[in-house]
Design a protein around this motif. Sequence first.
Motif, PDB file in Angstrom:
ATOM      1  N   ILE A  55     -17.692 -26.789   8.473  1.00  0.00           N
ATOM      2  CA  ILE A  55     -16.227 -26.999   8.740  1.00  0.00           C
ATOM      3  C   ILE A  55     -15.776 -28.137   9.338  1.00  0.00           C
ATOM      4  N   MET A  56     -16.848 -28.788  10.227  1.00  0.00           N
ATOM      5  CA  MET A  56     -16.334 -29.983  10.747  1.00  0.00           C
ATOM      6  C   MET A  56     -17.062 -31.232   9.916  1.00  0.00           C
ATOM      7  N   ARG A  57     -17.402 -30.877   8.950  1.00  0.00           N
ATOM      8  CA  ARG A  57     -17.751 -32.109   7.855  1.00  0.00           C
ATOM      9  C   ARG A  57     -18.822 -32.972   8.373  1.00  0.00           C
ATOM     10  N   LEU A 147     -14.590 -22.103  16.475  1.00  0.00           N
ATOM     11  CA  LEU A 147     -15.838 -22.796  16.686  1.00  0.00           C
ATOM     12  C   LEU A 147     -16.122 -23.178  18.112  1.00  0.00           C
ATOM     13  N   LYS A 148     -17.369 -23.290  18.459  1.00  0.00           N
ATOM     14  CA  LYS A 148     -17.928 -23.839  20.008  1.00  0.00           C
ATOM     15  C   LYS A 148     -17.798 -25.192  19.763  1.00  0.00           C
ATOM     16  N   THR A 149     -16.938 -25.964  19.951  1.00  0.00           N
ATOM     17  CA  THR A 149     -16.704 -27.560  19.993  1.00  0.00           C
ATOM     18  C   THR A 149     -16.661 -27.795  21.597  1.00  0.00           C
ATOM     19  N   ASN A 150     -16.759 -29.216  21.624  1.00  0.00           N
ATOM     20  CA  ASN A 150     -16.740 -29.815  22.900  1.00  0.00           C
ATOM     21  C   ASN A 150     -15.041 -29.788  23.476  1.00  0.00           C
ATOM     22  N   ASN A 151     -14.286 -29.238  22.426  1.00  0.00           N
ATOM     23  CA  ASN A 151     -12.887 -29.460  22.685  1.00  0.00           C
ATOM     24  C   ASN A 151     -12.415 -28.296  23.718  1.00  0.00           C
ATOM     25  N   LEU A 205     -12.980 -16.869  19.665  1.00  0.00           N
ATOM     26  CA  LEU A 205     -14.230 -17.496  19.244  1.00  0.00           C
ATOM     27  C   LEU A 205     -15.263 -16.445  18.563  1.00  0.00           C
ATOM     28  N   LYS A 206     -15.690 -16.655  17.296  1.00  0.00           N
ATOM     29  CA  LYS A 206     -16.670 -16.100  16.565  1.00  0.00           C
ATOM     30  C   LYS A 206     -17.853 -15.997  17.471  1.00  0.00           C
TER      31      LYS A 206
END
Length: 280
Positions: A55-57, A147-151, A205-206
């Motif tokens: 998803i984040m490419r 998603l578990k991002t750093n944002n 969050l999933k």
Amino acid sequence: MVNFNGNIVENEAFLPLNNRGYAYGDALFETVRSVHGKLLFWEDHYFRLMASMRIMRMEIPMNFTLEFLEAQILRTLESNKLLKQSARVKLTVHRIGAGLYLPHTNDVEFVISVKPLELDFYLLNSDDYEVDLFKDYYVSPSLLSALKTNNKALNVVGSIFANENKLDNCLLLNTNKQVVEALNGNVFLVNGNVIKTPPIEDGCLKGIMRKQIIELIKTIPDYTLDEASISPFELQKADEIFISNVIVGIQPVTKYRKKLFKQEVSKDLLEKLNVSIRLG
């Protein structure tokens, strides 16, 4: 000691200031619970990470197999003498290279860090646990919000708000003013024998523990699962509220504003969760 791209290095600054995970939040992470060298729900973590990278490419390296990353985590645990106890593992994947918002490459690096945990299995925390709504900012439902991002600016500001107001946690709302999750996990409401949790489409969050609990509920004839939107008005009508994540398992909420809650279903599910882990 941490694992940086397969090399065990000292626990000190080794990432450049222009690291994209630091500069732009261009990174994903998985928090995994390890029990005596066994990575709980590892396949679920791995496949969520792979789906998130797509998803984040991000370019997924050929060697990023289930077995390779598991071996790297175990190496890190061994180097920190944590193979014979429980530990919290954080696996972070960030895009590398120069660029501003537009990266010059989609290649990635990974970092694995570990910390010891006291408990081998999930125990019910029956202490007072008070929550309220965090309404300063809202979750915008999209594929990225799962998603578990750093944002995680919203979670950081919300945690500061909770601390300032002597709360143990806060529940987050989406832009449609629906309850979607807690600051550090997914949320479930219990009414009679119906257990309700927000759908992924609402912006939650999933969660890996969310998935385990949903699968567990489906095997128990006494309970019915309802994945549906939750309005703030439903919170005070609930018999129970609990929060889930892979580190604590299930955390019962004891108070929301003036409403006090039971912990019976939370306790029952936690016992069944521990049994399923032992048998798994």
